[in-house]
Write a protein that holds these residues in place. Structure first.
Motif, PDB file in Angstrom:
ATOM      1  N   MET A  20      16.544  12.617  -4.079  1.00 34.20           N
ATOM      2  CA  MET A  20      17.026  13.400  -5.207  1.00 34.20           C
ATOM      3  C   MET A  20      17.580  14.751  -4.755  1.00 34.20           C
ATOM      4  O   MET A  20      18.642  15.184  -5.210  1.00 34.20           O
ATOM      5  N   VAL A  21      16.864  15.411  -3.854  1.00 32.53           N
ATOM      6  CA  VAL A  21      17.338  16.703  -3.351  1.00 32.53           C
ATOM      7  C   VAL A  21      18.637  16.523  -2.573  1.00 32.53           C
ATOM      8  O   VAL A  21      19.602  17.288  -2.738  1.00 32.53           O
ATOM      9  N   SER A  22      18.687  15.506  -1.722  1.00 24.29           N
ATOM     10  CA  SER A  22      19.879  15.241  -0.925  1.00 24.29           C
ATOM     11  C   SER A  22      21.081  14.945  -1.816  1.00 24.29           C
ATOM     12  O   SER A  22      22.190  15.466  -1.600  1.00 24.29           O
ATOM     13  N   TYR A  23      20.847  14.130  -2.839  1.00 26.19           N
ATOM     14  CA  TYR A  23      21.928  13.732  -3.753  1.00 26.19           C
ATOM     15  C   TYR A  23      22.549  14.955  -4.422  1.00 26.19           C
ATOM     16  O   TYR A  23      23.780  15.097  -4.495  1.00 26.19           O
ATOM     17  N   GLN A  24      21.716  15.858  -4.920  1.00 28.49           N
ATOM     18  CA  GLN A  24      22.237  17.020  -5.642  1.00 28.49           C
ATOM     19  C   GLN A  24      22.868  18.039  -4.706  1.00 28.49           C
ATOM     20  O   GLN A  24      23.838  18.703  -5.073  1.00 28.49           O
ATOM     21  N   CYS A  25      22.341  18.169  -3.499  1.00 28.60           N
ATOM     22  CA  CYS A  25      22.995  19.043  -2.516  1.00 28.60           C
ATOM     23  C   CYS A  25      24.373  18.492  -2.155  1.00 28.60           C
ATOM     24  O   CYS A  25      25.343  19.254  -2.021  1.00 28.60           O
ATOM     25  N   GLY A  26      24.463  17.176  -2.016  1.00 29.66           N
ATOM     26  CA  GLY A  26      25.752  16.555  -1.737  1.00 29.66           C
ATOM     27  C   GLY A  26      26.739  16.731  -2.879  1.00 29.66           C
ATOM     28  O   GLY A  26      27.929  16.979  -2.659  1.00 29.66           O
ATOM     29  N   ALA A  27      26.254  16.623  -4.120  1.00 27.63           N
ATOM     30  CA  ALA A  27      27.122  16.817  -5.278  1.00 27.63           C
ATOM     31  C   ALA A  27      27.636  18.254  -5.334  1.00 27.63           C
ATOM     32  O   ALA A  27      28.796  18.505  -5.677  1.00 27.63           O
ATOM     33  N   SER A  28      26.773  19.197  -4.999  1.00 26.59           N
ATOM     34  CA  SER A  28      27.192  20.598  -4.969  1.00 26.59           C
ATOM     35  C   SER A  28      28.267  20.823  -3.909  1.00 26.59           C
ATOM     36  O   SER A  28      29.260  21.527  -4.144  1.00 26.59           O
ATOM     37  N   LEU A  29      28.081  20.230  -2.728  1.00 20.41           N
ATOM     38  CA  LEU A  29      29.081  20.353  -1.674  1.00 20.41           C
ATOM     39  C   LEU A  29      30.388  19.695  -2.084  1.00 20.41           C
ATOM     40  O   LEU A  29      31.480  20.232  -1.838  1.00 20.41           O
ATOM     41  N   ALA A  30      30.300  18.543  -2.748  1.00 17.33           N
ATOM     42  CA  ALA A  30      31.505  17.841  -3.187  1.00 17.33           C
ATOM     43  C   ALA A  30      32.307  18.669  -4.179  1.00 17.33           C
ATOM     44  O   ALA A  30      33.544  18.673  -4.151  1.00 17.33           O
ATOM     45  N   LYS A  31      31.611  19.391  -5.044  1.00 16.23           N
ATOM     46  CA  LYS A  31      32.315  20.197  -6.044  1.00 16.23           C
ATOM     47  C   LYS A  31      33.154  21.287  -5.395  1.00 16.23           C
ATOM     48  O   LYS A  31      34.189  21.695  -5.940  1.00 16.23           O
ATOM     49  N   HIS A  32      32.747  21.750  -4.212  1.00 15.15           N
ATOM     50  CA  HIS A  32      33.539  22.743  -3.492  1.00 15.15           C
ATOM     51  C   HIS A  32      34.849  22.142  -2.971  1.00 15.15           C
ATOM     52  O   HIS A  32      35.785  22.885  -2.644  1.00 15.15           O
ATOM     53  N   LEU A  33      34.928  20.800  -2.879  1.00 13.12           N
ATOM     54  CA  LEU A  33      36.146  20.143  -2.398  1.00 13.12           C
ATOM     55  C   LEU A  33      37.139  19.857  -3.522  1.00 13.12           C
ATOM     56  O   LEU A  33      38.278  19.474  -3.245  1.00 13.12           O
ATOM     57  N   PHE A  34      36.728  20.027  -4.766  1.00  7.18           N
ATOM     58  CA  PHE A  34      37.598  19.688  -5.891  1.00  7.18           C
ATOM     59  C   PHE A  34      38.937  20.431  -5.851  1.00  7.18           C
ATOM     60  O   PHE A  34      39.977  19.828  -6.144  1.00  7.18           O
TER      61      PHE A  34
END
Length: 294
Positions: A20-34
């Motif tokens: 769960m922690v990994s998933y949300q950290c990855g989602a946060s990083l992905a949002k920086h690529l938008f």
């Protein structure tokens, strides 16, 4: 329960929490690529590179004689691809914690529909209260973008299919289930990413972040979730999964600088309590509850 089983359950719980922690950290990083590749390109990075990592690591072709229901496998993979795509599309306009809370109503509704006890109406009321506080039903300036909300709710439908089909796929394909499912999901995401971002996806400056998204958002959490999904009782898995919106909200605040109003925090809390209550109030079977899959 034998000591070995206790150890296995402890490992499964730890794996789910890390996922769960990994998933949300990855989602946060992905949002920086938008801004560079859009939500579609970030999804293509996530699933395409995750599939590459998992294929090289697991090499499922060495076990090509494994027999399983290919329709279930493809359903699992297609659900994964669609779920990831619409979830990232929702993140373009609504905060991470709220998107996950809305997405979470999918599996929560599935759990509620399976019970008819009076206490379940309490959980239903909490979900409705949370949605009323979150959905763009009011003409206020701070109301959420309706398109983003619809994408998040669509991701909830995909999450239901991911859970239901993931259990069956894990039972049939074992440790290869995530690799094969992610590969199929990549076939859904990559065309959308290429159509939107084109050659920008090949930018060397973005690839380190892309691999980070792939590892944190898919390769690691999906593998850990499958460990938990196939070893934990459904009741325990569902209860722990109710923490997901809270983890997402904290990731949004700490990693993305998102700010939620008090009413939005209350709405997320209502959905978390309803989810945990639904899982905990499931009628206990007469015998010990088995894991989701063997």
């Amino acid at each position: 329960m034998p000591p070995r089983s206790n150890a296995q359950i402890a490992i499964a719980i730890g794996a789910l929490l890390i996922a769960m922690v990994s998933y949300q950290c990855g989602a946060s990083l992905a949002k920086h690529l938008f801004p560079q590749v859009g939500a579609q390109g970030a999804t293509a990075y996530r699933l395409g590179l995750s599939a590459l990592i998992l294929l090289l690591w697991r090499r499922p072709w060495r076990r090509s004689n494994r027999k399983g229901d290919w329709r279930v496998l493809w359903g699992y993979g297609l659900a994964m691809g669609a779920m990831n795509l619409v979830f990232y599309l929702s993140l373009r306009t609504i905060p991470l914690g709220i998107a996950v809370a809305l997405e979470f109503t999918g599996p929560l509704a599935l759990a509620m529909f399976s019970s008819r006890r009076l206490v379940d109406f309490v959980w239903i009321a909490l979900v409705i209260a949370g949605l009323v506080l979150l959905l763009p039903l009011r003409g206020q300036a701070q109301s959420l973008d309706p398109v983003g909300v619809m994408y998040a709710l669509a991701a909830g439908v995909g999450w239901v299919l991911y859970i239901v089909l993931g259990q069956r796929t894990g039972a049939a394909y074992g440790k290869d289930a995530v690799t094969l499912g992610t590969t199929i999901g990549a076939l859904v995401a990559i065309p959308f990413g290429v159509a939107h971002a084109g050659s920008a996806l090949l930018s060397p400056a973005l690839l380190p972040y892309a691999f980070g998204v792939a590892l944190l958002s898919s390769a690691l959490p999906y593998s850990l979730e499958m460990v938990s999904m196939t070893r934990l009782p459904a009741r325990t898995f569902s209860t722990l999964l109710s923490l997901e919106p809270a983890v997402a909200a904290m990731a949004g605040v700490t990693l993305l600088g998102e700010r939620l109003s008090l009413l939005q925090w209350l709405a997320i809390g209502a959905i978390i309590v309803a989810s945990a209550g639904t899982a905990l109030s499931v009628r206990r079977p007469a015998v010990a509850e088995p894991p989701l899959a063997n």
